[in-house]
Motif scaffolding. Structure first.
Motif, PDB file in Angstrom:
ATOM      1  N   VAL A  78     -25.199 -14.882 -47.239  1.00  0.00           N
ATOM      2  CA  VAL A  78     -24.758 -14.286 -48.311  1.00  0.00           C
ATOM      3  C   VAL A  78     -25.388 -13.501 -49.129  1.00  0.00           C
ATOM      4  O   VAL A  78     -25.886 -12.400 -49.807  1.00  0.00           O
ATOM      5  N   ILE A  79     -25.974 -14.306 -49.804  1.00  0.00           N
ATOM      6  CA  ILE A  79     -27.219 -13.852 -51.360  1.00  0.00           C
ATOM      7  C   ILE A  79     -27.707 -12.767 -50.061  1.00  0.00           C
ATOM      8  O   ILE A  79     -28.376 -11.995 -51.043  1.00  0.00           O
ATOM      9  N   ALA A  81     -27.010 -11.042 -47.573  1.00  0.00           N
ATOM     10  CA  ALA A  81     -26.446  -9.716 -46.958  1.00  0.00           C
ATOM     11  C   ALA A  81     -26.388  -9.117 -48.094  1.00  0.00           C
ATOM     12  O   ALA A  81     -26.229  -7.321 -47.522  1.00  0.00           O
ATOM     13  N   LEU A  82     -26.063  -9.608 -49.783  1.00  0.00           N
ATOM     14  CA  LEU A  82     -26.040  -8.670 -50.878  1.00  0.00           C
ATOM     15  C   LEU A  82     -27.071  -8.385 -51.062  1.00  0.00           C
ATOM     16  O   LEU A  82     -26.813  -7.197 -51.829  1.00  0.00           O
ATOM     17  N   MET A  83     -27.901  -8.892 -50.981  1.00  0.00           N
ATOM     18  CA  MET A  83     -29.390  -8.405 -51.735  1.00  0.00           C
ATOM     19  C   MET A  83     -30.046  -7.221 -50.564  1.00  0.00           C
ATOM     20  O   MET A  83     -30.191  -6.010 -51.029  1.00  0.00           O
ATOM     21  N   LYS A  85     -28.838  -5.961 -47.544  1.00  0.00           N
ATOM     22  CA  LYS A  85     -27.778  -4.681 -46.532  1.00  0.00           C
ATOM     23  C   LYS A  85     -27.876  -5.130 -44.896  1.00  0.00           C
ATOM     24  O   LYS A  85     -27.305  -3.896 -44.924  1.00  0.00           O
ATOM     25  N   THR A  90     -30.268 -10.897 -42.415  1.00  0.00           N
ATOM     26  CA  THR A  90     -29.350 -11.535 -41.761  1.00  0.00           C
ATOM     27  C   THR A  90     -28.939 -12.572 -41.893  1.00  0.00           C
ATOM     28  O   THR A  90     -28.762 -14.182 -41.732  1.00  0.00           O
TER      29      THR A  90
END
Length: 105
Positions: A78-79, A81-83, A85, A90
């Motif tokens: 998740v980290i 993916a958020l950083m 995209k 991911t």
């Protein structure tokens, strides 16, 4: 011969199972509010599939990150993916994290 017939019959059934609702939906006027809600269905199904996989370890519900290694890998994913995209990165980071944790533990 029988296996070939069974394979083609199964393929035809699966195709009809997917096409018939689309054909019917084209002829029916679906209200805008229902169409908006239906847009979220695939995301909701995917989210519950991921949640069920992450939250269960050895067929038991487990929120302890020291036992359920998938929780740690999910947080790292998740980290990432958020950083970034980036879906491919991911997936690689999450799979790599879980593999590394399983080797180390």
């Amino acid at each position: 011969m029988n296996l070939t017939v069974l394979t083609f019959a199964t393929a035809a059934l699966c195709t009809c199972y997917r096409l018939i609702p689309m054909i019917i939906a084209r002829k029916v006027n679906i209200p805008l509010s229902v169409r908006i809600i239906l847009q979220h269905v695939p995301v909701a199904i995917f989210a519950i599939m991921i949640a069920l996989d992450v939250l269960f370890w050895n067929s038991q519900f487990n929120l302890n990150p020291f036992v359920n290694l998938k929780l740690i890998a999910a947080v790292v994913s998740v980290i990432c993916a958020l950083m970034t995209k980036d879906m491919l990165l991911t997936m690689i980071v999450g799979t790599g994290t879980l593999a590394l944790l399983m080797v180390l533990v």
